[in-house]
Write a protein that holds these residues in place. Structure first.
Motif, mmCIF file in Angstrom:
data_model
loop_
_atom_site.group_PDB
_atom_site.id
_atom_site.type_symbol
_atom_site.label_atom_id
_atom_site.label_comp_id
_atom_site.label_asym_id
_atom_site.label_seq_id
_atom_site.Cartn_x
_atom_site.Cartn_y
_atom_site.Cartn_z
ATOM 1 N N LYS A 97 0.825 -1.210 0.000
ATOM 2 C CA LYS A 97 0.000 0.000 0.000
ATOM 3 C C LYS A 97 0.860 1.260 0.000
ATOM 4 O O LYS A 97 0.578 2.226 -0.721
ATOM 5 C CB LYS A 97 -0.927 0.005 1.229
ATOM 6 N N TRP A 134 -3.514 -4.667 9.363
ATOM 7 C CA TRP A 134 -4.519 -4.495 8.319
ATOM 8 C C TRP A 134 -5.321 -3.209 8.530
ATOM 9 O O TRP A 134 -5.712 -2.539 7.572
ATOM 10 C CB TRP A 134 -5.447 -5.708 8.277
ATOM 11 N N ALA A 135 -5.558 -2.842 9.787
ATOM 12 C CA ALA A 135 -6.270 -1.595 10.069
ATOM 13 C C ALA A 135 -5.461 -0.390 9.589
ATOM 14 O O ALA A 135 -6.022 0.576 9.052
ATOM 15 C CB ALA A 135 -6.550 -1.482 11.573
ATOM 16 N N VAL A 137 -3.358 -0.429 7.108
ATOM 17 C CA VAL A 137 -3.465 -0.446 5.642
ATOM 18 C C VAL A 137 -4.745 0.257 5.192
ATOM 19 O O VAL A 137 -4.727 1.111 4.285
ATOM 20 C CB VAL A 137 -3.447 -1.905 5.120
ATOM 21 N N PHE A 138 -5.855 -0.087 5.811
ATOM 22 C CA PHE A 138 -7.136 0.503 5.417
ATOM 23 C C PHE A 138 -7.188 1.996 5.748
ATOM 24 O O PHE A 138 -7.790 2.786 5.018
ATOM 25 C CB PHE A 138 -8.289 -0.250 6.073
ATOM 26 N N TRP A 139 -6.596 2.392 6.875
ATOM 27 C CA TRP A 139 -6.569 3.818 7.220
ATOM 28 C C TRP A 139 -5.841 4.618 6.135
ATOM 29 O O TRP A 139 -6.335 5.642 5.667
ATOM 30 C CB TRP A 139 -5.889 4.024 8.569
ATOM 31 N N HIS A 141 -5.305 3.789 3.062
ATOM 32 C CA HIS A 141 -6.009 3.706 1.785
ATOM 33 C C HIS A 141 -7.184 4.675 1.719
ATOM 34 O O HIS A 141 -7.417 5.310 0.684
ATOM 35 C CB HIS A 141 -6.491 2.277 1.554
ATOM 36 N N PHE A 142 -7.938 4.790 2.828
ATOM 37 C CA PHE A 142 -9.176 5.578 2.797
ATOM 38 C C PHE A 142 -9.040 6.960 3.431
ATOM 39 O O PHE A 142 -10.037 7.682 3.530
ATOM 40 C CB PHE A 142 -10.297 4.814 3.519
ATOM 41 N N LEU A 153 -14.983 3.868 9.679
ATOM 42 C CA LEU A 153 -14.016 2.788 9.503
ATOM 43 C C LEU A 153 -13.070 2.705 10.696
ATOM 44 O O LEU A 153 -12.794 1.613 11.227
ATOM 45 C CB LEU A 153 -13.223 3.021 8.220
ATOM 46 N N HIS A 154 -12.571 3.853 11.121
ATOM 47 C CA HIS A 154 -11.665 3.911 12.273
ATOM 48 C C HIS A 154 -12.358 3.383 13.529
ATOM 49 O O HIS A 154 -11.758 2.630 14.314
ATOM 50 C CB HIS A 154 -11.207 5.355 12.477
ATOM 51 N N PHE A 157 -12.502 -0.489 13.412
ATOM 52 C CA PHE A 157 -11.212 -1.087 13.747
ATOM 53 C C PHE A 157 -10.863 -0.859 15.216
ATOM 54 O O PHE A 157 -10.269 -1.721 15.869
ATOM 55 C CB PHE A 157 -10.113 -0.545 12.847
#
Length: 485
Positions: A97, A134-135, A137-139, A141-142, A153-154, A157
């Motif tokens: 990422k 993984w959290a 990574v998503f943070w 990304h978004f 999302l935060h 997680f």
């Protein structure tokens, strides 16, 4: 391909034994048996199941569900395998990422996979680390998307990590906090990010205060001298010499990479590395009843920081040398772990056999020699806790920390409550002798001759033991005694 093969090799120790020889693993396994037995209508009368919205419940929530389809032992090993997979895949996904390609993180994650905090059997911590990666990574990304979606999302997680492990939640918060600090370009952006990050934290704190679910152990202890040596001792749980050799090898690999100017520092790498270093130096060794809190930051930074370096290989030969050193470190550590775990198969089988000699509903004390300092015997320290399942016995050494596990000692066993989290470790022979003479000893052993029916001495057999003990069975790493009244 190489990382995939190394990861497959790294799973061999877990797949080859029924009970991994991790220090805390058997204690958690015993608790899983209690939860499953109680759900099946066969509760141990010495314990109560007390479900509340505590943190650190990942294994307690997941394994009993999986145990509906497989044995408790298999379900617990599957939890460990899932945790390891989350850790390695999360580290690789973070590098993909951040930099768009995978070069370092898989190797770094596999080097850390059997480092000391994971190898102790801190199962919720390892699972939480994988989820935290993984959290992150998503943070990343978004983070440029709609603000409301980012907060939602935060929060998701945050809640997941809260119930997985509080330290893993801290790793997640520290990483994204340092990352965002490196990206801030103005006051409005800083306020926006702070609000997004702080909202679930404030809500969780208020919930803990309202529910009384915060851990009762509030001890904070610093061991500053050890902070300098942990990087060398963290690589292996069983052999200090091997750990130092592997630690020196990792340091040498970093020097090699630095000499050839392979690694470059990005702004996020500086902020994240500095943040972890400051927290490591300030972090207590004991925090909320959990020991070695600061050590857990070492594998965490090994999993996270490589994703934020820039990498430039000057030649294929240099790259091959670095890969060879990394592969050697990984395989040597995995081979040592596999060897130790294989050796413990007979020891765990012996102690389970010994439970057949115990009277049902008996009370068991666990002790060790005063000179028992070898790491190699440490995985036996909590093996007698399995008697709570196999012999329906009461073993005070089973973890029942308030605010951390959904298992409690029953009211009739309140006299055996531990005053300090370290008291869950086996009592030393000198403490037993001191208690017999009316001297200083932990509260749960002061009247051990009358309170307990059996004594397990784990590890090396001491030269002298208290009198009025009758040997019932002697294994390679333990001796079972009946306590004469």
């Amino acid at each position: 391909m190489l990382v995939g093969l190394l990861f497959a090799a790294s799973l061999v120790p877990v797949l080859s034994v029924e009970t991994p020889a991790m220090i805390d693993y058997v204690n958690h396994l015993a608790r899983m048996h209690l939860l499953v037995d109680a759900a099946a209508g066969h509760p141990n009368p010495a314990y109560e199941i007390d479900w509340q919205l505590y943190p650190n419940l990942a294994i307690d929530l997941i394994v009993p569900l999986a145990a509906r389809f497989v044995s408790v032992e298999t379900a617990t090993r599957l939890f460990l395998l899932v945790s390891q997979t989350l850790v390695v895949s999360g580290a690789i996904a973070l590098e993909l990422k951040v930099r768009g390609r995978h070069q370092l993180s898989g190797f770094a994650a596999l080097i850390a996979l059997y480092s000391l905090p994971f190898l102790w059997g801190l199962l919720n911590w390892e699972f939480g680390c994988g989820v935290a990666l993984w959290a992150i990574v998503f943070w990343i990304h978004f983070r440029g998307g709609p603000w409301v979606f980012l907060v939602g999302l935060h929060t998701c997680f945050f809640i997941t990590l809260f119930f997985a492990h509080l330290f893993a939640l801290g790793i997640y918060g520290l990483t994204i906090g340092c990352y965002e600090a490196s990206q801030i370009r103005g006051y409005p952006q800083a306020v926006r990010i702070f609000v997004a990050m702080a909202f679930p934290a404030v809500a969780a704190y208020l919930f803990l205060v309202w529910s009384g679910g915060a851990p009762e152990q509030q001890d904070f202890t610093w061991w500053f001298g050890l902070k300098l040596v942990w990087p060398l001792m963290v690589m292996n749980c069983y052999n200090i010499s091997l750990s130092i050799a592997l630690g020196v090898s990792v340091a040498g690999l970093l020097v090699f990479l630095g000499y050839h100017r392979i690694l470059g520092l990005t702004r996020p790498a500086v902020f994240i590395g500095s943040g972890f270093l400051v927290v490591y130096l300030l972090m207590p060794a004991r925090l909320f009843g959990s020991a070695y809190a600061d050590v857990r930051l070492i594998p965490a930074i090994m999993l996270i920081l490589p994703a934020f370096f820039t990498v430039h290989w000057p030649s294929a030969a240099v790259r091959s040398v670095a890969a060879l050193v990394a592969v050697s470190i990984i395989l040597i550590n995995v081979a040592n772990v596999a060897s130790v775990w294989s050796a413990y198969r007979s020891d765990y089988a012996e102690i389970i056999m010994s439970f057949g000699l115990l009277r049902a509903n008996s009370t068991i004390l666990v002790a060790r020699s005063d000179v028992e300092a070898g790491r190699i015997n440490a995985p036996m320290f909590y093996a007698p806790t399995l008697a709570v399942h196999y012999a329906t016995s009461f073993v005070p050494s089973l973890y029942t920390l308030s605010g951390q596990q959904p298992v409690r000692k029953s009211a009739s066993k309140s006299a055996f409550e531990m005053q300090d989290a370290l008291d869950y470790l086996p009592t030393t022979i000198s403490q037993l002798n001191s208690a017999s003479a009316g001297g200083t000893a932990p509260s749960h052993v002061r009247a051990w001759r009358t309170d307990y029916d059996y004594l397990y001495i784990v590890g090396d057999q001491p030269e002298s033991i208290p009198d009025r003990l009758t040997s019932m069975m002697r294994g390679r790493r333990f001796t079972l005694y009946a306590i004469g009244k």
